[in-house]
Design an enzyme around this catalytic site. Structure first.
Site, PDB file in Angstrom:
ATOM      1  N   ASP A  83       0.843  -1.190   0.000  1.00 28.68           N
ATOM      2  CA  ASP A  83       0.000   0.000   0.000  1.00 28.68           C
ATOM      3  C   ASP A  83       0.889   1.256   0.000  1.00 28.68           C
ATOM      4  O   ASP A  83       1.887   1.322   0.732  1.00 28.68           O
ATOM      5  CB  ASP A  83      -0.868  -0.044   1.274  1.00 28.68           C
ATOM      6  CG  ASP A  83      -2.014   0.948   1.259  1.00 28.68           C
ATOM      7  OD1 ASP A  83      -2.498   1.293   0.170  1.00 28.68           O
ATOM      8  OD2 ASP A  83      -2.442   1.366   2.364  1.00 28.68           O
ATOM      9  N   GLU A 135      -2.115   5.802  -8.297  1.00 30.11           N
ATOM     10  CA  GLU A 135      -3.084   6.817  -7.861  1.00 30.11           C
ATOM     11  C   GLU A 135      -2.957   8.073  -8.703  1.00 30.11           C
ATOM     12  O   GLU A 135      -1.854   8.530  -8.985  1.00 30.11           O
ATOM     13  CB  GLU A 135      -2.843   7.147  -6.379  1.00 30.11           C
ATOM     14  CG  GLU A 135      -3.787   8.215  -5.830  1.00 30.11           C
ATOM     15  CD  GLU A 135      -3.741   8.299  -4.299  1.00 30.11           C
ATOM     16  OE1 GLU A 135      -3.596   7.250  -3.639  1.00 30.11           O
ATOM     17  OE2 GLU A 135      -3.850   9.420  -3.775  1.00 30.11           O
ATOM     18  N   HIS A 181      -7.564  10.024   4.094  1.00 28.63           N
ATOM     19  CA  HIS A 181      -6.975   9.028   5.000  1.00 28.63           C
ATOM     20  C   HIS A 181      -7.188   9.486   6.439  1.00 28.63           C
ATOM     21  O   HIS A 181      -7.028  10.663   6.749  1.00 28.63           O
ATOM     22  CB  HIS A 181      -5.472   8.885   4.724  1.00 28.63           C
ATOM     23  CG  HIS A 181      -5.178   8.185   3.428  1.00 28.63           C
ATOM     24  ND1 HIS A 181      -4.382   8.725   2.452  1.00 28.63           N
ATOM     25  CD2 HIS A 181      -5.586   6.979   2.954  1.00 28.63           C
ATOM     26  CE1 HIS A 181      -4.308   7.879   1.431  1.00 28.63           C
ATOM     27  NE2 HIS A 181      -5.032   6.819   1.708  1.00 28.63           N
ATOM     28  N   THR A 234      -7.739   2.983   9.440  1.00 31.98           N
ATOM     29  CA  THR A 234      -7.968   3.614  10.751  1.00 31.98           C
ATOM     30  C   THR A 234      -9.085   2.926  11.545  1.00 31.98           C
ATOM     31  O   THR A 234      -8.937   2.686  12.745  1.00 31.98           O
ATOM     32  CB  THR A 234      -8.328   5.112  10.551  1.00 31.98           C
ATOM     33  OG1 THR A 234      -7.311   5.677   9.719  1.00 31.98           O
ATOM     34  CG2 THR A 234      -8.390   5.854  11.862  1.00 31.98           C
TER      35      THR A 234
HETATM   36  P1  13P Z   1      -8.315   4.969   6.219  1.00 35.13           P
HETATM   37  O1  13P Z   1      -7.293   4.949   7.314  1.00 35.13           O
HETATM   38  O2  13P Z   1      -8.989   6.292   6.128  1.00 35.13           O
HETATM   39  O3  13P Z   1      -9.246   3.837   6.300  1.00 35.13           O
HETATM   40  O4  13P Z   1      -7.522   4.832   4.836  1.00 35.13           O
HETATM   41  C1  13P Z   1      -6.988   3.609   4.471  1.00 35.13           C
HETATM   42  C2  13P Z   1      -6.330   3.667   3.159  1.00 35.13           C
HETATM   43  O5  13P Z   1      -6.797   4.279   2.224  1.00 35.13           O
HETATM   44  C3  13P Z   1      -5.083   2.904   3.012  1.00 35.13           C
HETATM   45  O6  13P Z   1      -4.524   3.043   1.763  1.00 35.13           O
END
Ligand code: 13P
Length: 285
Positions: A83, A135, A181, A234
Site C-alpha cells: 500500500d 493513484e 486518510h 484507521t
Molecule cells: P483509512 O485509514 O482512512 O481507512 O484509509 C486507508 C487507506 O486508504 C489505506 O490506503
C-alpha cells in the site's frame, strides 16, 4: 488457496459481480490473523495491505512469510498488497520476496513524472506476475508520515485518468473523489458524479482509499458506481487499540501478551466482519 495471489482475477470478478474486495491495513502477526479469520468466517476474499511504515516496523520478510502462511492455511483468496509505496526500489524488494500485488503512489509528483515511475513499476511487476495499482489525484489526510492538507488535495480528472491508464498499463486505479486518510472532522461529501464519469471512461478496476469514517451508504454507493477495492485502515486500528487499552485497564496486573492480544484481536475482528458485509464480498471466496 495455498499461494498468495495477485489482484487481477479477484478485482475482475468483483467488477463483474458488483461488490468490492476489502483491503485491510495490517501491521503484524496478530492483525493479519484477525482479518484473515474474519474473511474465512464469512468466506470472503481479502487483501492484506502493508504500507512502507508497516514494513519498517515489522520487516518486509516477516510480513511476506506471515501472509504466505495465512494463504497456505486457508482456502480463501488472499492477496498481500503493498500500500502507498513511493519508490521503485522498495517495490522491487518485495517483488523479489514474492509479493504479487503492489501500489506505486507517485500522486505527489506531476502528471508526467507519475506516469513515468508508474510505467517503470508496471514493466517490472508484470515480469514477476504481479499487478499494479497507481493513484491519480491527491487524498487529504495522513498515511504513514505523509500528511496532505486540504489545500493540496486534488480530485481525479476523468480525462487524465484515461490517458494515465493507457500510457502506464496499470491494472487498477486509486481515485480521489473526496475521501481522506484517517478520520473526518465532518461528514465527507463524495463526488459521485466524478466517480461515474471516471467509471464510464476507464475500464480497469477502481480503488476507494480512505474508507474509514465514510458512512456505509456512501461506500456502498461507490461500490455500486464501480469501486471494486475498498481500503480500510484507521477504523480497524481503533478497536484493536481500544480493546487492548480496555483490557489492560481492567486487568492492571496482566503481563501475558497472549491474554491481552486475544481481546484486542476480537474487538478488531468484529469491525472487520462489519466491513466485509459492507463490501458485499461475503460468500464470494
Ligand atoms: P483509512 O485509514 O482512512 O481507512 O484509509 C486507508 C487507506 O486508504 C489505506 O490506503
Amino acid at each position: 488457496m495455498a499461494y498468495l495471489m495477485n489482484s487481477k482475477d479477484l478485482l475482475r470478478k468483483a467488477q463483474q459481480e458488483r461488490y468490492a474486495v476489502p483491503a485491510f491495513n495490517i501491521h503484524n502477526l496478530e492483525t493479519i490473523q484477525t482479518v484473515v479469520e474474519a474473511a474465512v468466517e464469512l468466506r470472503s476474499p481479502v487483501i492484506l495491505a502493508a504500507t512502507p511504515g508497516t514494513m519498517d516496523f515489522a520487516g518486509r520478510a516477516y510480513i511476506q512469510a506471515i501472509a504466505e502462511t495465512a494463504a497456505k492455511l486457508n482456502d480463501i483468496p488472499i492477496v498481500l498488497h503493498l500500500d502507498h509505496h513511493h519508490t521503485y526500489e522498495s517495490i522491487e524488494e518485495s517483488l523479489k520476496l514474492g509479493t504479487k500485488s503492489v501500489m506505486i503512489d507517485a500522486s505527489q509528483k506531476n502528471f508526467e513524472e507519475n506516469i513515468s515511475i508508474t510505467k517503470m513499476v508496471v514493466e517490472t511487476a508484470h515480469k514477476y506476475g504481479a499487478t499494479v495499482e497507481a493513484e491519480l489525484g491527491k487524498l487529504v489526510g495522513q498515511e504513514d508520515d505523509l500528511i496532505i492538507d486540504d489545500c493540496d488535495s486534488a480530485y481525479t480528472d476523468p480525462d487524465l485518468a484515461v490517458e494515465f491508464v493507457e500510457r502506464t498499463g496499470v491494472d487498477s486505479l486509486a481515485v480521489a473523489i473526496g475521501t481522506a486518510h484517517g478520520l473526518y472532522k465532518s461528514e465527507p461529501k463524495l463526488d459521485f458524479e466524478r466517480l461515474t464519469k471516471i467509471r464510464e471512461k476507464v475500464s480497469v478496476p477502481l480503488v476507494l482509499h480512505g474508507a474509514s469514517g465514510v458512512p456505509k451508504k456512501d461506500v456502498q454507493k461507490c461500490i455500486e458506481l464501480g469501486c471494486t477495492k475498498v481500503n480500510i485502515s484507521t477504523e480497524l486500528k481503533i478497536p484493536f487499540s481500544s480493546g487492548l487499552r480496555e483490557y489492560l485497564i481492567n486487568h492492571p496486573e496482566e503481563m501475558d501478551p497472549r491474554k491481552y492480544m486475544k481481546h484486542a484481536k476480537q474487538e478488531m475482528k468484529n469491525v472487520a466482519i462489519e466491513k466485509i458485509l459492507m463490501c458485499g464480498s461475503a460468500g464470494k471466496a
